[in-house]
Design a protein around this motif. Structure first.
Motif, PDB file in Angstrom:
ATOM      1  N   TYR A 650      57.413  19.217  35.367  1.00  0.00           N
ATOM      2  CA  TYR A 650      56.831  21.033  35.074  1.00  0.00           C
ATOM      3  C   TYR A 650      58.623  21.458  34.575  1.00  0.00           C
ATOM      4  O   TYR A 650      59.384  20.406  34.545  1.00  0.00           O
ATOM      5  N   PRO A 651      58.503  22.171  33.527  1.00  0.00           N
ATOM      6  CA  PRO A 651      60.108  22.901  32.990  1.00  0.00           C
ATOM      7  C   PRO A 651      60.943  23.181  33.905  1.00  0.00           C
ATOM      8  O   PRO A 651      60.763  24.263  34.709  1.00  0.00           O
ATOM      9  N   VAL A 652      62.145  22.409  33.834  1.00  0.00           N
ATOM     10  CA  VAL A 652      63.134  22.889  34.954  1.00  0.00           C
ATOM     11  C   VAL A 652      63.818  24.783  35.348  1.00  0.00           C
ATOM     12  O   VAL A 652      63.429  25.760  35.921  1.00  0.00           O
ATOM     13  N   LYS A 653      63.343  25.453  33.569  1.00  0.00           N
ATOM     14  CA  LYS A 653      64.046  26.653  33.338  1.00  0.00           C
ATOM     15  C   LYS A 653      62.712  27.335  33.791  1.00  0.00           C
ATOM     16  O   LYS A 653      62.900  28.592  34.541  1.00  0.00           O
ATOM     17  N   LEU A 683      56.485  37.330  34.275  1.00  0.00           N
ATOM     18  CA  LEU A 683      56.222  36.357  34.145  1.00  0.00           C
ATOM     19  C   LEU A 683      55.786  35.889  32.495  1.00  0.00           C
ATOM     20  O   LEU A 683      55.002  34.866  32.604  1.00  0.00           O
ATOM     21  N   VAL A 684      55.122  37.328  31.718  1.00  0.00           N
ATOM     22  CA  VAL A 684      54.644  36.919  29.852  1.00  0.00           C
ATOM     23  C   VAL A 684      56.649  36.577  29.741  1.00  0.00           C
ATOM     24  O   VAL A 684      56.283  35.448  29.121  1.00  0.00           O
ATOM     25  N   ARG A 685      57.468  37.087  29.494  1.00  0.00           N
ATOM     26  CA  ARG A 685      58.743  36.472  29.144  1.00  0.00           C
ATOM     27  C   ARG A 685      58.963  35.161  29.405  1.00  0.00           C
ATOM     28  O   ARG A 685      59.854  33.990  29.130  1.00  0.00           O
ATOM     29  N   LEU A 686      58.678  33.976  31.321  1.00  0.00           N
ATOM     30  CA  LEU A 686      58.437  33.084  31.394  1.00  0.00           C
ATOM     31  C   LEU A 686      57.946  32.706  30.615  1.00  0.00           C
ATOM     32  O   LEU A 686      58.213  31.494  30.071  1.00  0.00           O
ATOM     33  N   VAL A 687      56.131  33.005  30.285  1.00  0.00           N
ATOM     34  CA  VAL A 687      55.796  31.705  29.666  1.00  0.00           C
ATOM     35  C   VAL A 687      56.370  32.256  27.902  1.00  0.00           C
ATOM     36  O   VAL A 687      56.418  30.587  27.423  1.00  0.00           O
ATOM     37  N   GLN A 688      56.705  33.026  27.579  1.00  0.00           N
ATOM     38  CA  GLN A 688      56.877  32.662  26.283  1.00  0.00           C
ATOM     39  C   GLN A 688      58.484  32.232  25.821  1.00  0.00           C
ATOM     40  O   GLN A 688      58.511  31.381  24.710  1.00  0.00           O
ATOM     41  N   ARG A 689      58.911  32.083  27.128  1.00  0.00           N
ATOM     42  CA  ARG A 689      60.180  31.574  26.949  1.00  0.00           C
ATOM     43  C   ARG A 689      60.697  30.315  27.247  1.00  0.00           C
ATOM     44  O   ARG A 689      61.440  29.078  26.353  1.00  0.00           O
TER      45      ARG A 689
END
Length: 718
Positions: A650-653, A683-689
Motif C-alpha cells: 500500500y502507498p504510505v501517503k 477520498l477523491v483527492r486521496l485517489v487523485q494524489r
C-alpha cells in the motif's frame, strides 16, 4: 302485548345467529389458517404421515389432520411432538391468531421459526436442533404462560424479550450453550413460578431474579458469579457448578423492595406441565360440547333481550308518527367528512356493518336523543372518521405473490439463506427468467400489519436510485407477510470478504478497499444531501455493503430504517456491534452525523481487517475504535495496525490520508464530524494524489494481473 310483539323479531334473529354459529362448527376451515398450514406442511418437507395437504383442505372439517385441534372454523392447537419432523415451519404462522398451543418438541428442526402465532399461551420447541437466538417475535406474545427451548443448541446471549410477558409461569432454557449475562427484562416476569437455566454458559450474577415469585430455580452448570440472593434461598433452588462468592453477601442498596413471594401451592391458569402422557390428543377436534352450546344460547338470548329492551324503551319515547316516518325513510346521507363502509352481503339475511375501525376508542354512552334528527344523524353527526389515505402501489417495481417467492427460494430453505439482519432474513431467489434475486423477509413483529403502510414504505424505497445503492426490484404483501425483492450481488458482503475469507480467496488489495470506501461514501452522500427529505440510513455496517463482480459497493437496506416507524427501537435492541455513535447509545436517536460515524467504523475495518468489536481480542483491543483512534496520526503505529493480509502492499501517503478521513468521521462529538460530501471530496483527492505503485494492482478475484497504467486505475476508482 305490543312491546312483546316487538321483542319477538329479536328473539328470532338471535336464533338465526345461533344457527349460523353452530353451522360454522362443522363448516370450512378459515382460509387464512388453511394457507398457513399448507405452507407449514411444505416447509416441513411434506411428511406423508401427517395426512395434511400442500394445497387447500379442511383441517377443521370431517377430514382429520394429525395434530390439529379446532374450535369452530379456527385452528386453536398444533401439537406434533415426537414425529422426527425436520425442515422449517413455513412463513405464515403469525396469521394464525386463534392458535394458543404450539408443541413441536422432540423433532429435528434446525431453522428457527421467527414467525409464530401471536396469541400463544404454550410454546414448546424443546429437544430440537435450533441454533442462534430466541426469536424476537416472542416479545409480543403477552398471553404466554409456558415457554420451552430446552435441549437445543442456542448459543448466543439471551435476548431481552421478556418485558411484556407478565403471564409467563414456566420458562425452560436448559441444556443449550447460551452465554452472556441475564437480561434485565427477566425482572418483568411477575408471574414466573419455575425457571430452568441449567447447563448453559451464562455469566454474571443472578441478582435480576431476586424478586421474582419463583418456587423452582435451577441455574446449575453455568459460569455465574457473585452471591445467591437471600430471597431465593427458601425455594426449590439448585445452584451447583458455578463460581459463587464465599462469605456474607453485601447488604442490598437502600430502597431495594422486599421480595414478593407467592403461595407455593398457587397454580397459574392452565396446566404448565408437559402434556405428553403417552397418548396424543393432537388429532382430536375439541368441538363445542353441550355446556358450550348452552352458554352460547344463553348469551345470545340475553344480548337479544337487552337490545330489544332498549329499542322498545327508546321507541316508546317517540310518537307513532315519528316512528312511521323513521321506518319509511332511508338512512340519511353522511356528511362529506364522514366515511361509511358497508360490505355487500353474501346472503340476503346477513349484512356486514363494519363501519368503524374497531381499534379506535369508542364512547359507548348514548348521547341525548333530539326529536328532529333521523337515526343516522343522531348516531353519526359531528363524528368525523379519519381514514388513511389510499396509497397506490409503485409502478416501477414488480408485485410478487407469496407462491412466486416460495417457489423461487425453495420454500425459504436454509440452502438459500444469505444472511440475517436487524429487520429479517435474506434469501437467494431464482426467478423464472433466470435472474438471481435477493428476498428480504421482514420480521412481522417489526412492520405494521396494515398493508397500506408497507406499500407506502415500498413506494418510498423504490424512489431511491444511485449506482452505489442496492436497487429495489419488487415486493410482496400477502397474508400479513411483507417481503422486499432486491437485485443480487455475486461477491457477497464486505463483512464476509474481510472476516470470513478462507485460504482459497485472495484478500482485498489496497486500491479495492479505497474504491469500496469511496463508493459507499457516495451512496451516503446521495441519501443525505441529494434526497429530499434527507434519508438517514441508521444501519451502516460492512454486512450491508454488498459487492458486485467488479467489487463495486452497493449499500443495502437504504431507506428501510428511515421509513419503518419503530426502526430506532429495533436497531437499539441490537446495539453493541461497535458501529453506533456515542450519542446513539445515550439517546437512542439516529442522525445524519451518526451515519458518518458508522461509516468511519467501516473505513477502520477496511484499514485494519478487524471487526468493530471482537471479544476474542485482549480487553484493551476489543473495541476497534477505542484501540485504533489514538494511533491514527502516528505513522509508525499506523503501519502496525494495517491489515496483515495486505502484506505491506500500500502507498504510505494514501494510508495516512485514509486514516485522516477516519479520524474526522469518528469524532466523539457529532458537530465535529464532516458532512458526507466533504468525505467524498477527501477520498477523491486521496485517489487523485496517490502514487499508486503498479505492484499494488492485481485482480480482485485472483486471476491474472490487470494491465493499464496508474492513471487508468485511478480513473476507474473515480
Amino acid at each position: 302485548m305490543t312491546e312483546d310483539r316487538r321483542v319477538l323479531p329479536w328473539v328470532f334473529i338471535s336464533t338465526c345467529i345461533l344457527g349460523w354459529m353452530l353451522s360454522a362448527v362443522n363448516g370450512n376451515t378459515d382460509q387464512t389458517d388453511v394457507a398457513a398450514l399448507n405452507a407449514m406442511f411444505t416447509g416441513m418437507n411434506s411428511p406423508s404421515e401427517l395426512g395434511w395437504s400442500a394445497n387447500g383442505g379442511d383441517p377443521c372439517g370431517a377430514q382429520l389432520w394429525k395434530g390439529i385441534t379446532c374450535s369452530g372454523n379456527r385452528v386453536t392447537e398444533i401439537k406434533l411432538p415426537n414425529l422426527g419432523l425436520s425442515g422449517s415451519f413455513g412463513f405464515q404462522l403469525q396469521t394464525m391468531t386463534s392458535v394458543t398451543n404450539l408443541d413441536m418438541s422432540h423433532n429435528n428442526f434446525a431453522t428457527m421459526p421467527y414467525q409464530l402465532p401471536p396469541n400463544l399461551q404454550r410454546l414448546d420447541l424443546s429437544n430440537n436442533q435450533y441454533t442462534g437466538s430466541i426469536p424476537y417475535s416472542i416479545s409480543d406474545m403477552t398471553s404466554l404462560t409456558y415457554l420451552s427451548f430446552a435441549h437445543n443448541q442456542l448459543q448466543n446471549a439471551l435476548s431481552d424479550v421478556f418485558q411484556r410477558l407478565s403471564k409467563l409461569d414456566t420458562l425452560d432454557l436448559s441444556f443449550n450453550s447460551m452465554s452472556g449475562s441475564l437480561p434485565q427484562g427477566l425482572s418483568s416476569l411477575t408471574s414466573l413460578n419455575s425457571l430452568y437455566l441449567q447447563n448453559n454458559q451464562f455469566t454474571g450474577t443472578i441478582d435480576v431474579l431476586a424478586n421474582l415469585p419463583l418456587d423452582t430455580l435451577n441455574v446449575e452448570n453455568n459460569h455465574f458469579t457473585g452471591w445467591i440472593p437471600e430471597q431465593l434461598k427458601g425455594i426449590n433452588l439448585q445452584t451447583g457448578g458455578n463460581t459463587w462468592n464465599s462469605g456474607p453477601a453485601p447488604p442490598p442498596p437502600p430502597g431495594t423492595p422486599p421480595a414478593t413471594r407467592r403461595n407455593p401451592h398457587h397454580k397459574s391458569d392452565g396446566s404448565n406441565s408437559p402434556s405428553d402422557d403417552g397418548t396424543s390428543d393432537g388429532g382430536k377436534k375439541s368441538g363445542i360440547g353441550g355446556g358450550g352450546i348452552a352458554g352460547i344460547v344463553i348469551s345470545i338470548l340475553l344480548v337479544g333481550a337487552v337490545v330489544a329492551f332498549f329499542l322498545v324503551r327508546r321507541k316508546s319515547r317517540k310518537s307513532s308518527s315519528d316512528i312511521e316516518k323513521h321506518d319509511n325513510e332511508p338512512f340519511a346521507p353522511l356528511s362529506s367528512n364522514e366515511v361509511r363502509e358497508v360490505k355487500s352481503a353474501q346472503t340476503p339475511s346477513v349484512v356486514d356493518m363494519k363501519i368503524f375501525d374497531t381499534s379506535a376508542s369508542v364512547n359507548i354512552k348514548p348521547p341525548p336523543i333530539e326529536r328532529h334528527k333521523s337515526f343516522d344523524e343522531d348516531e353519526f353527526s359531528k363524528k368525523p372518521i379519519i381514514v388513511k389515505k389510499t396509497v397506490k402501489a409503485p409502478a416501477n417495481v414488480k408485485s410478487y405473490s407469496i407462491a412466486d417467492l416460495q417457489i423461487a427460494t425453495g420454500s425459504f430453505s436454509m440452502d438459500n439463506l444469505l444472511g440475517e439482519g436487524s429487520f429479517g432474513r435474506v434469501y437467494r431467489a431464482h426467478s423464472d427468467d433466470g435472474k438471481v434475486l435477493a428476498v428480504k423477509k421482514i420480521d412481522s413483529s417489526i412492520l405494521p400489519h396494515d398493508s397500506r403502510d408497507f406499500i407506502e414504505i415500498v413506494s418510498n424505497i423504490s424512489n431511491l436510485h444511485h449506482p452505489n445503492v442496492t436497487e429495489l426490484v419488487g415486493y410482496c404483501s400477502e397474508h400479513g407477510q411483507h417481503l422486499l425483492v432486491y437485485e443480487f450481488h455475486k461477491s457477497g458482503s464486505l463483512h464476509d470478504l474481510l472476516h470470513l475469507s478462507d485460504e482459497y480467496s485472495k484478500p482485498l488489495i489496497w486500491n479495492s478497499r479505497v474504491k469500496i470506501a469511496l463508493g459507499t461514501a457516495r451512496a451516503l452522500e446521495y441519501l443525505h444531501e441529494v434526497c429530499s427529505p434527507s434519508v438517514v440510513h441508521k444501519n451502516i455496517k460492512s454486512a450491508n455493503i454488498l459487492l458486485d463482480v467488479d467489487l463495486n459497493p452497493h449499500l443495502s437496506d437504504s431507506g428501510l430504517a428511515s421509513y419503518i416507524p419503530n426502526a430506532d427501537q429495533v436497531l437499539n435492541r441490537n446495539a453493541g456491534s461497535g458501529y453506533d455513535a456515542p450519542e446513539v447509545a445515550l439517546s437512542g436517536q439516529y442522525t445524519l452525523k451518526s451515519d458518518v460515524y458508522s461509516f468511519g467504523i467501516v473505513m477502520l475495518e477496511l484499514l485494519s481487517g478487524r471487526k468493530p468489536f471482537d471479544s476474542s481480542k485482549p480487553r484493551s483491543e476489543q473495541s476497534l475504535v477505542r484501540w485504533a483512534t489514538p494511533q491514527l496520526h502516528d505513522i509508525d503505529a499506523l503501519a502496525k495496525m494495517v491489515d496483515p493480509a495486505l502484506e505491506g502492499l500500500y502507498p504510505v501517503k494514501s494510508l495516512s490520508r485514509f486514516a485522516d478521513v477516519i479520524a474526522l468521521c469518528v469524532q466523539p462529538e457529532p458537530e465535529f464530524r464532516p458532512p458526507m460530501s466533504e468525505v467524498v471530496q477527501a477520498l477523491v483527492r486521496l485517489v487523485q494524489r496517490a502514487n499508486m505503485s503498479k505492484r499494488t494492482f492485481g485482480t480482485d478475484q485472483g486471476g491474472s494481473n490487470r494491465g493499464g497504467d496508474d492513471q487508468d486505475n485511478t480513473q476507474d476508482m473515480l
